[in-house]
Design an enzyme around this catalytic site. Structure first.
Site, PDB file in Angstrom:
ATOM      1  N   GLU A 203       0.836  -1.211   0.000  1.00  0.00           N
ATOM      2  CA  GLU A 203       0.000   0.000   0.000  1.00  0.00           C
ATOM      3  C   GLU A 203       0.869   1.259   0.000  1.00  0.00           C
ATOM      4  O   GLU A 203       0.772   2.120   0.866  1.00  0.00           O
ATOM      5  CB  GLU A 203      -0.984  -0.014   1.154  1.00  0.00           C
ATOM      6  CG  GLU A 203      -2.046  -1.103   1.006  1.00  0.00           C
ATOM      7  CD  GLU A 203      -3.197  -0.992   1.979  1.00  0.00           C
ATOM      8  OE1 GLU A 203      -4.313  -1.408   1.630  1.00  0.00           O
ATOM      9  OE2 GLU A 203      -2.978  -0.484   3.109  1.00  0.00           O
ATOM     10  N   GLU A 309      -5.802  -6.872  -2.233  1.00  0.00           N
ATOM     11  CA  GLU A 309      -6.514  -6.945  -0.950  1.00  0.00           C
ATOM     12  C   GLU A 309      -7.952  -6.516  -1.155  1.00  0.00           C
ATOM     13  O   GLU A 309      -8.214  -5.513  -1.826  1.00  0.00           O
ATOM     14  CB  GLU A 309      -5.889  -6.024   0.099  1.00  0.00           C
ATOM     15  CG  GLU A 309      -4.480  -6.364   0.512  1.00  0.00           C
ATOM     16  CD  GLU A 309      -3.986  -5.443   1.633  1.00  0.00           C
ATOM     17  OE1 GLU A 309      -4.827  -4.828   2.332  1.00  0.00           O
ATOM     18  OE2 GLU A 309      -2.751  -5.335   1.786  1.00  0.00           O
TER      19      GLU A 309
END
Length: 374
Positions: A203, A309
């Site tokens: 991320e 995700e």
């Protein structure tokens, strides 16, 4: 726009001075490491022509290829820690089974595993990573390795360097990032593990290894760190696809800013990864925005895309199934068949494990209806 060869010249200049001196004192593989780091991105791509995706000349994956190799994935990095705490897993009929067996029975064909450098308690360190990867391989699943480049969680608000790396110069940080990536993947290789994907950073919506690699402060530094991970990966697994992963897959503005910056600074990557965690009320609109963003990424950068995700509250399992079914359909519809898969994040978490409430197992340790979307 700076081209790849020009951008890598500063790296080469640095490495041939201070870094080369440092690396001579290291283990025997360091000669190969130095050589790989000194390669320009275009030369790297030419040497790895066996890759499924061309790094510089766009995509060559067809829709039929995507349909037969689509990743129905799960990140199950908590599994060994949960088992050590005495938690067990059960199939839908209530029979206790190994988690990997249960997931495979639900259509999961790929496993994502995070890698931490020196975590407290040891969970997700290299030895724990290898143990889980062996189980995934034995279950016949493809594997994604997710390097956080931290001792703990890395996400858009936290990209803390490993404690042992905290005082390194940027030159040494690049070398260490390369060496750690190389050595971890080489350990996996020596244990018979060949990952399909390697994620360099987790991320990284504002870069990684802060502050040196914080994209909003120094995009060039972030690009060079990405290349350290990319080159180390290709040195061990030339066919592995390297992912750069951002949060909020619906946020086209951030994705364009980050990947424009990486491209302008000569970074190499194969796949653009996304996270998507909608609520029960906005999942449909976020799925649609995510599809628009995915198609834009394919068109703008000639790269493939993947949902690394995804998740929703365990208490909303039926809605979560609708969300996942729609998301999977949309990823499969990405232009040119360039949507590679969808990974659910930690579905095995139950009973509010570690305070996380968005798993896909119920309080009795059985999978919810959400996972039938796969």
């Amino acid at each position: 726009m700076t081209n790849k060869t020009e951008t890598n010249e500063p790296i080469n200049q640095i490495l041939t001075k201070k870094t080369k001196i440092i690396m001579k004192r290291r283990m025997s593989i360091c000669a190969a490491i130095l050589l790989c780091l000194s390669l320009g991105c275009k030369k790297e791509a030419a040497q790895n022509s066996q890759q499924t995706v061309s790094i510089d000349k766009g995509l060559n994956k067809t829709a039929s290829d995507a349909s037969t190799s689509f990743a129905n994935g799960s990140d199950v990095s908590w599994v060994t820690q949960m088992e050590a705490s005495g938690l067990k897993f059960y199939n839908s009929a209530g029979t206790q089974q190994d988690l990997f067996t249960i997931l495979k029975g639900l259509g999961i064909n790929a496993i994502r595993l995070r890698a931490w450098v020196n975590p407290s308690g040891g969970w997700c360190n290299t030895s724990d990573l290898v143990a889980k990867a062996i189980r995934a391989k034995n279950a016949g699943m493809s594997i994604m390795i997710d390097f956080h480049y931290s001792d703990t969680w890395a996400d858009p608000g936290h990209q803390t360097k490993p404690a042992a790396w905290s005082s390194l110069s940027f030159t040494d940080l690049m070398t260490t990032t390369y060496n750690y990536t190389y050595n971890t993947l080489n350990t996996l290789k020596s244990n018979g593990i060949t990952p399909t994907w390697v994620q360099v950073g987790n991320e990284t919506s504002d870069g990684m290894l802060w502050q040196d690699g914080r994209a909003s402060v120094n995009m060039k530094n972030f690009a060079w760190l990405v290349n350290c991970g990319y080159n180390a990966t290709k040195a061990i697994f030339p066919s592995a696809k390297v992912i750069v992963h951002l949060a909020n897959g619906y946020d086209n503005t951030t994705f364009r800013w980050l990947f424009d910056g990486l491209k302008a600074n000569g970074a190499s990557w194969d796949v653009i990864g996304m996270s998507l965690y909608p609520t029960t009320s906005n999942w449909s609109s976020l799925d649609s925005q995510c599809l628009t963003n995915m198609n834009d990424m394919v068109s703008r950068y000639s790269k493939q895309v993947m949902i690394c995700e995804a998740g929703m509250s365990e208490s909303a399992a039926t809605t979560c199934k609708s969300f996942l079914s729609d998301l999977i359909t949309k990823v499969k519809s990405v232009s040119g068949g360039n949507g590679l898969g969808v990974f659910y994040w930690e579905p095995e978490a139950y009973n509010n494990w570690q305070g996380y409430g968005s798993g896909a197992f119920d309080p009795t340790g059985k999978p919810t209806v959400a996972l039938t979307a796969f």
